[in-house]
Design a protein around this motif. Sequence first.
Motif, mmCIF file in Angstrom:
data_model
loop_
_atom_site.group_PDB
_atom_site.id
_atom_site.type_symbol
_atom_site.label_atom_id
_atom_site.label_comp_id
_atom_site.label_asym_id
_atom_site.label_seq_id
_atom_site.Cartn_x
_atom_site.Cartn_y
_atom_site.Cartn_z
ATOM 1 N N GLY A 108 13.010 -8.109 -28.087
ATOM 2 C CA GLY A 108 13.859 -6.997 -28.466
ATOM 3 C C GLY A 108 13.889 -5.898 -27.428
ATOM 4 O O GLY A 108 13.190 -5.928 -26.412
ATOM 5 N N LEU A 109 14.722 -4.865 -27.711
ATOM 6 C CA LEU A 109 14.900 -3.720 -26.834
ATOM 7 C C LEU A 109 14.199 -2.502 -27.460
ATOM 8 O O LEU A 109 14.382 -2.202 -28.644
ATOM 9 C CB LEU A 109 16.400 -3.428 -26.653
ATOM 10 C CG LEU A 109 16.768 -2.255 -25.763
ATOM 11 C CD1 LEU A 109 16.238 -2.447 -24.340
ATOM 12 C CD2 LEU A 109 18.283 -2.062 -25.742
ATOM 13 N N PHE A 110 13.372 -1.791 -26.674
ATOM 14 C CA PHE A 110 12.583 -0.672 -27.145
ATOM 15 C C PHE A 110 12.800 0.524 -26.229
ATOM 16 O O PHE A 110 13.245 0.379 -25.085
ATOM 17 C CB PHE A 110 11.093 -1.031 -27.162
ATOM 18 C CG PHE A 110 10.752 -2.242 -27.983
ATOM 19 C CD1 PHE A 110 10.335 -2.112 -29.300
ATOM 20 C CD2 PHE A 110 10.850 -3.519 -27.430
ATOM 21 C CE1 PHE A 110 10.014 -3.226 -30.044
ATOM 22 C CE2 PHE A 110 10.523 -4.638 -28.172
ATOM 23 C CZ PHE A 110 10.114 -4.493 -29.485
ATOM 24 N N TYR A 111 12.490 1.721 -26.770
ATOM 25 C CA TYR A 111 12.452 2.887 -25.877
ATOM 26 C C TYR A 111 11.248 3.744 -26.265
ATOM 27 O O TYR A 111 10.841 3.824 -27.418
ATOM 28 C CB TYR A 111 13.759 3.675 -25.926
ATOM 29 C CG TYR A 111 14.032 4.448 -27.197
ATOM 30 C CD1 TYR A 111 13.740 5.815 -27.286
ATOM 31 C CD2 TYR A 111 14.614 3.816 -28.299
ATOM 32 C CE1 TYR A 111 14.008 6.521 -28.445
ATOM 33 C CE2 TYR A 111 14.889 4.510 -29.459
ATOM 34 C CZ TYR A 111 14.580 5.873 -29.530
ATOM 35 O OH TYR A 111 14.841 6.578 -30.671
ATOM 36 N N LEU A 112 10.661 4.370 -25.231
ATOM 37 C CA LEU A 112 9.457 5.183 -25.371
ATOM 38 C C LEU A 112 9.867 6.644 -25.253
ATOM 39 O O LEU A 112 10.425 7.057 -24.235
ATOM 40 C CB LEU A 112 8.445 4.814 -24.271
ATOM 41 C CG LEU A 112 7.064 5.443 -24.367
ATOM 42 C CD1 LEU A 112 6.321 4.917 -25.585
ATOM 43 C CD2 LEU A 112 6.269 5.151 -23.091
ATOM 44 N N ALA A 113 9.594 7.437 -26.295
ATOM 45 C CA ALA A 113 9.989 8.846 -26.313
ATOM 46 C C ALA A 113 8.866 9.678 -26.933
ATOM 47 O O ALA A 113 7.982 9.158 -27.626
ATOM 48 C CB ALA A 113 11.292 9.025 -27.090
ATOM 49 N N LEU A 114 8.928 10.976 -26.685
ATOM 50 C CA LEU A 114 7.901 11.895 -27.186
ATOM 51 C C LEU A 114 8.126 12.185 -28.662
ATOM 52 O O LEU A 114 9.216 12.569 -29.072
ATOM 53 C CB LEU A 114 7.926 13.195 -26.371
ATOM 54 C CG LEU A 114 6.846 14.213 -26.713
ATOM 55 C CD1 LEU A 114 5.470 13.655 -26.332
ATOM 56 C CD2 LEU A 114 7.101 15.524 -25.971
#
Length: 855
Positions: A108-114
Amino acid sequence: VYYVENIENNYLVNTIFEGAFLINSEFEILERFNLNSGLQDNTCIYSYSPNKFSNYQNVLWLGLNTGISKVEVSSPFRFFTDRYFSSNHIIFDVLEFNNSVYINTNNGLFYLALDESSGESKLYEIDCDENISGLLIYNKNLYAYNNNKIYRIKNGIADLVNDQGLSGLFTSSVNSDRIIGVDNNQLVYLIKSGEEFKIDKRVKRFSRDIGVKVEDYEGNIWVQHTYDLDLFLYDIYKDSGQHINTDIFQDQEYHVIKYNNKVFFSTVDNLYTFDYEIKEIVTPQNLDPILKENFKNTISIKEDINGGVWIISPYTGNNNITHLIKEQNGGYTNDSIQFKRFSALRVKSVYPLKDGIVWLETSQGLLTYNTNFSTTYDSDFYTLLREVTITNDSVIFNGSYINKVDSMDQIIRHPQSFIPSIDHQNNNIKFVFSSTFYVQEDNTEYCYKLENFDKNWSEWTTDSKKEYTNLNHGDYIFKVKARNVFGLESIVSEYKFHISRPWYLSLVAILLYAMLFVLIVAVIVNLNTQRLIIEKNKLEQKVKERTADLRQANEEIKTQFEEIEAQRDEIEAQRDMVVEQKDKIEKINEEITDSIEYAQYIQNAILPQEDFREKLLPDHFIFYKHKNIVSGDFYWVTEIEERVIVAAADCTGHGVPGAFMSMLGVSFLNDIVNKEYITHPGVILRRLRKEVIQALQQKGKSGEQRDGMDIALCSIDFNNMEMQFSGANNPLYIIRDKKEQPIEEARLLEDIEFNLYEIKGDKMPIAIYERMDKFSLHEIKLKKGDCLYLFSDGYADQFGGEHGKKYKYKPFKKLLLANADKSMKEQFNILNLTLNTWQRGYEQVDDILVIGIRI
C-alpha cells in the motif's frame, strides 16, 4: 520531569511517564526516546553521557525503571521499518511533498506526518483500490500511478484522474510542462488537460522491453533494453534517434547513470560518457578523480541537499553503498566508513529529501541518514584489562591498580611498583579484557601478544579472553588492543608479570646435573674404546676379502672395455651415414627454394608493371607484402573501352597454393576483360566465378574443398568522372572532402576535413557457395581529389601491439582518414611504418595488399 542533563549545548529531559526528550536552548524538541523508539519502558530516572575519559559523545546511557538502555544520540542513522512496517513490506518509492514523506510499498501507499496531539511523527495509510508502481510531482501536485490508472493524492486521499495508466513516468527536466512515460514499449508525451492527463505525442516504439530511461541536459532520452542491453539515444523534440555503438564496453555489462544532468556509462573497470559532437562513447576528461574512480561499477547515483553523492554498486556480499561528502573547496571525501557497522548491508535504492534526510531501502529494512549530523569515530578509545587469574582461578588483578581513578592512563598503564611475581607451579594465567567503544560493541575485535612468548600479534577475534598454560620462568608483558566496527584500533593496554624459576632449575640442582654428566661421559668413553678395538679387527679381515674381489672385477672391466670399443666403431659409422643424408636433404631444399623463387619471378612478371600502372593511374600506390616468397594476393590493372579496370584479390591460402590461384585469377581476368571487352564489374565477377568453378571442378558437395578468392573490382571512367564497383566479400573505401556532395547509402566515418565512405561488397566468394546470386553494381559520381582504396584482409588481421591482438578495420579506417590529405607516396610510407611498429616482432600471418588511387 525527573532529571535534566546538559549535552553539547542541548538538554536531555528525563521524565517519569514520557521517556526522554532532547531539546535545544529554544525548547524545541529535537528527538524523543520512548517505547516507540525502542526503550524498554517510558520511565527515565537518570542519564549519563561519558565525557570524563573520552572525546566523543556518540553514546547516551539511560537509567530506566526496568534496566539500562544505550542510545546513540549523535548517530546519523535511524531504522524506520522496525517501528512502522512488518518484514514483508517492499519499498518501491519514497518522496517528500508538503512537509510529509510518502512511502510506496507492495502493501500500500503511506505518508508520514506530524501528529499535533502527541508531537510525534505518525504513519497514515492512503486508501487506494490498486497497488501503486510510482509517485510523481507535477505542477505542485502529487500523483500516484500504475499501468492502469493515475491518481491525485491530496489530504491523504487518492482521487482517480485517469483510467489509463502508464509505466516509468517522470517529469521532463528540460520542459516541466511535459511528462515522459512508456505505453506498450512506446515513448510518449503527457500533458495536463483540465483535470486529466492525455497523451500529447507518441514518439518512438521499441521492439523489446524498455529498461533504463534517462533524460540528459539537452532533453534527449537514453533508452536501454532490458535483456540484450542495446542502447539508443532519442531526441523526443525532433522525433529522431539512433542506435549507439557500445563496442567500447567490450561486451561487459554496463549501467546508464546520471550525475549533474550528464549521462555516464559505468562498467566493472571503467567509466564512459557521450561526446555529442562526434556522437561516440568516450572516456570523460573533466571529472573529479574521486568521482571518476567511485563511479565505476555503479548502478545508480543520487545527490543530497548538501551536495553529497550517494553511489549504489552491484551487491556482491559486502556493503554496496558509497557516500561522498562535498567539501567547501568543491572536492569530495569518502564517508563510507559510517556503513561498516552494518554487516553485508545491501542498499537497493536511495531517496534524498529536502531537509537533509536521506532514506535508504536496504536488505535490513528502511533506514534514514541525517546528512546534517557531523559524526566522527576517529577519537582515541581504550582496551581495559578487567581481570587476571592464575591456576585454580586465583584473582591477582581485578581491573584497577589504585582505588581512586583520575585519568584513563592510570587504568591502562601498569605501574612499575605493581609487577607480581608468580610461583612457577601457578604458570597458567588467564586475561579478561573489554573496550570503551560502545557502538556495535558485539562486533569489537581484539588482538593480543605476550612478549617473551609470542613472536607476532594474534589474529583478530571477538573473544574477550586469552589463557596461556605452562609458561616458562621469566619476565612477560601482555599487550592487548581492540578494533571497533569501523576498523579503528584502540590504544594498547599492558600487564607486566614475572614467573619464578622451578626448584629443578636452582643452582644446587644444576651442580648435581654437571657431576652426573661427567660420570656418564667417563663410562661412555671406556665402553666406546673397547668397541673400537673389536671393530678394528673386523675391518682388517674385510680389507683382505675386498682386495680379492677387486682383482676379479679388474678382469671383468677389461672385457667390457673391449666391447665398448666395438660399439663406438659402429656408432661412428651410423653418424657418417646421417651426415650424408643431411647433405642430400639440404641440396633438395635448395633446389625447391630456387624453384619457388623462380615462381616468384613468374608471378611478378604477370602482374601489371609499374610504367603501365603509372600511365593509367598517375597518382596511386600499391602496398604489396608477401607472407612467403610467392603470394596468394594479387592486383590487376588494365584499360579497355576508355575505362580503367582495377582489382585487388585475396586467394584462398598463401605461399605456393595461393600463388597458383592468383595466376589463375590474372589469366581469367585477361581473357574476360581484354579479349571479350567486358567492363561491367558485376558481369566480370560472375564470369570469373564461373571460370574458377570450372577450372577447379567444384560441384558443391559436402566436405568438398572450396578454394576461390575474395575480390574488390572497380571500373573508372576518368572522362565522365564516374565509377562502377562490385565486390566479392571485400569492400571499397572512398575518402572525400566534407565540402563535396556526400555518397548516399554508404557507411560513414567522419574526420575534421574528410569523410570515409564504405561501399560493401556482396557476401559471396569467387567460388562455389550456398548463395550464387548476381553481384551488386554500385555506380558512384567521382569528385576531383577523391581517394579510392581496395585491399585484402591481411593488414587488418595482422597480430601485434602490446597485447598481441589483431589490428582490425576500425583503426585501419582511421589511419587512412587521418592521412587522406597526404600524397600517395607518403601514405605508402605511413602504412609501411605503422605496420612495422604494430607488428613488433610478431610473425606475418597473411599476405598484405592495399591499393590507393587519387582521382
